[in-house]
Design an enzyme around this catalytic site. Structure first.
Site, PDB file in Angstrom:
ATOM      1  N   ASP A   9     -24.990 -21.617 -45.175  1.00  0.00           N
ATOM      2  CA  ASP A   9     -23.617 -21.302 -45.532  1.00  0.00           C
ATOM      3  C   ASP A   9     -23.084 -22.538 -46.286  1.00  0.00           C
ATOM      4  O   ASP A   9     -23.689 -23.610 -46.220  1.00  0.00           O
ATOM      5  CB  ASP A   9     -22.814 -21.054 -44.250  1.00  0.00           C
ATOM      6  CG  ASP A   9     -21.333 -21.020 -44.511  1.00  0.00           C
ATOM      7  OD1 ASP A   9     -20.914 -20.233 -45.376  1.00  0.00           O
ATOM      8  OD2 ASP A   9     -20.594 -21.791 -43.865  1.00  0.00           O
ATOM      9  N   ASP A  11     -19.098 -23.382 -47.209  1.00  0.00           N
ATOM     10  CA  ASP A  11     -17.812 -23.958 -46.801  1.00  0.00           C
ATOM     11  C   ASP A  11     -17.788 -24.237 -45.304  1.00  0.00           C
ATOM     12  O   ASP A  11     -17.985 -23.335 -44.489  1.00  0.00           O
ATOM     13  CB  ASP A  11     -16.670 -23.007 -47.178  1.00  0.00           C
ATOM     14  CG  ASP A  11     -16.559 -22.887 -48.679  1.00  0.00           C
ATOM     15  OD1 ASP A  11     -16.343 -23.927 -49.323  1.00  0.00           O
ATOM     16  OD2 ASP A  11     -16.721 -21.775 -49.219  1.00  0.00           O
TER      17      ASP A  11
HETATM   18  C1  XBP Z   1     -15.911 -19.238 -47.260  1.00  0.00           C
HETATM   19  C2  XBP Z   1     -14.765 -18.428 -47.649  1.00  0.00           C
HETATM   20  C3  XBP Z   1     -14.221 -18.610 -48.991  1.00  0.00           C
HETATM   21  C4  XBP Z   1     -13.477 -19.911 -49.201  1.00  0.00           C
HETATM   22  C5  XBP Z   1     -12.729 -19.851 -50.500  1.00  0.00           C
HETATM   23  O1  XBP Z   1     -16.610 -18.555 -46.234  1.00  0.00           O
HETATM   24  O2  XBP Z   1     -14.293 -17.599 -46.894  1.00  0.00           O
HETATM   25  O3  XBP Z   1     -13.361 -17.577 -49.237  1.00  0.00           O
HETATM   26  O4  XBP Z   1     -12.532 -20.093 -48.167  1.00  0.00           O
HETATM   27  O5  XBP Z   1     -13.593 -19.630 -51.562  1.00  0.00           O
HETATM   28  P1  XBP Z   1     -18.116 -18.904 -45.870  1.00  0.00           P
HETATM   29  P2  XBP Z   1     -13.218 -18.610 -52.755  1.00  0.00           P
HETATM   30  O6  XBP Z   1     -18.133 -20.355 -45.514  1.00  0.00           O
HETATM   31  O7  XBP Z   1     -18.435 -18.050 -44.700  1.00  0.00           O
HETATM   32  O8  XBP Z   1     -18.953 -18.540 -47.029  1.00  0.00           O
HETATM   33  O9  XBP Z   1     -11.804 -18.875 -53.105  1.00  0.00           O
HETATM   34  O10 XBP Z   1     -14.185 -18.967 -53.851  1.00  0.00           O
HETATM   35  O11 XBP Z   1     -13.426 -17.223 -52.201  1.00  0.00           O
END
Ligand code: XBP
Length: 251
Positions: A9, A11
């Site tokens: 993953d 973020d």
């Molecule tokens: C990450 C997210 C993303 C980020 C924002 O989830 O939910 O939406 O918060 O990125 P994970 P974007 O770590 O489960 O992948 O604005 O590019 O959507």
């Protein structure tokens, strides 16, 4: 079973991007659009239940009764605001505002050296994933990720398993040959439903979530001189997460 790939993953797992990256970028986009909305740390924590930046914006507008200044269709408005937010996010990353999490660079490097494939499965947009990998790992290390699955490549985002199923398909391996590194319950639900074993590295936003279905829950991946703390599961007497431990977990 021999370990063939690690699926990460992004973020919260590779870097703590949510609180100091995405959240700040959303607020900068709101300000430059003349919107009075501001997402504080706590509000953003609640909004993280909605995966995907565009989906999060839509949820906020419809559930928090945020007033919309424009009369344009909602989806166009959201798309524009999200692309502004992505621009600010890239600027924040370029200013070195967000460090990698402990152990990430070491683990990626040793996976590469030992022929273990590297893949990404993220809810964030593919542009935002790439900019994070390029700026935080450098372009060469970022190119070691042979499979990058992100954002709108699937219709249903996490907690649906679709993004992990797509990553497995592109890797050409079975779920038993791969191991996932995640940081949230939503991510864990997605990987578990795709039949994958998952290691969790918690963070401030996710630390109180339910991780019963994870094989191992850690505070971070650790380093030889900075041991991890085991919150749940068997770490086979290791003090930092490496390929040897990953292999033991998939055995
Ligand atoms: C990450 C997210 C993303 C980020 C924002 O989830 O939910 O939406 O918060 O990125 P994970 P974007 O770590 O489960 O992948 O604005 O590019 O959507």
């Amino acid at each position: 079973m021999t370990l063939k790939a690690l699926i990460f993953d992004v973020d919260g797992t590779i870097a703590q991007t949510e609180r100091d990256g995405h959240r700040v970028a959303f607020n900068l986009a709101f300000e430059s659009a003349g919107l009075p909305w501001r997402w504080d740390v706590e509000t953003y924590g609640k909004l993280l239940e909605i995966g995907g930046g565009k989906e999060r914006l839509k949820h906020y507008i419809t559930h928090y009764k945020a007033d919309l200044p424009q009369k344009q269709p909602l989806d166009n408005f959201i798309r524009h605001l999200h692309s502004e937010k992505s621009r600010y996010y890239a600027e924040l990353l370029a200013s070195d505002a967000i460090p990698l999490r402990i152990g990430i660079k070491r683990l990626i490097t040793s996976a590469r050296q030992q022929g273990i494939k590297l893949a990404i499965a993220s809810t964030a947009s593919v542009e935002n994933v790439r900019v994070l990998l390029d700026t935080s790992l450098g372009e060469e290390m970022a190119s070691w990720f042979e499979v990058i699955c992100a954002g709108d490549m699937v219709e249903k985002k996490k907690p649906a398993p679709d993004i992990y199923l797509l990553a497995l398909k592109k890797l050409g391996f079975s779920s038993k040959e791969c191991l996932v590194i995640e940081d949230t319950n939503q991510g864990l639900t997605a990987s578990y439903e795709a039949g994958l074993k998952t290691v969790i590295t918690i963070n401030d936003y996710s630390k109180n979530q339910d991780f019963d279905r994870a094989v191992l829950v850690l505070n971070h991946l650790g380093e030889p001189d900075l041991p991890f703390e085991v919150i749940k599961g068997n770490s086979y007497d290791k003090s930092y997460f490496d390929i040897e431990l990953a292999q033991k977990i998939v055995n």
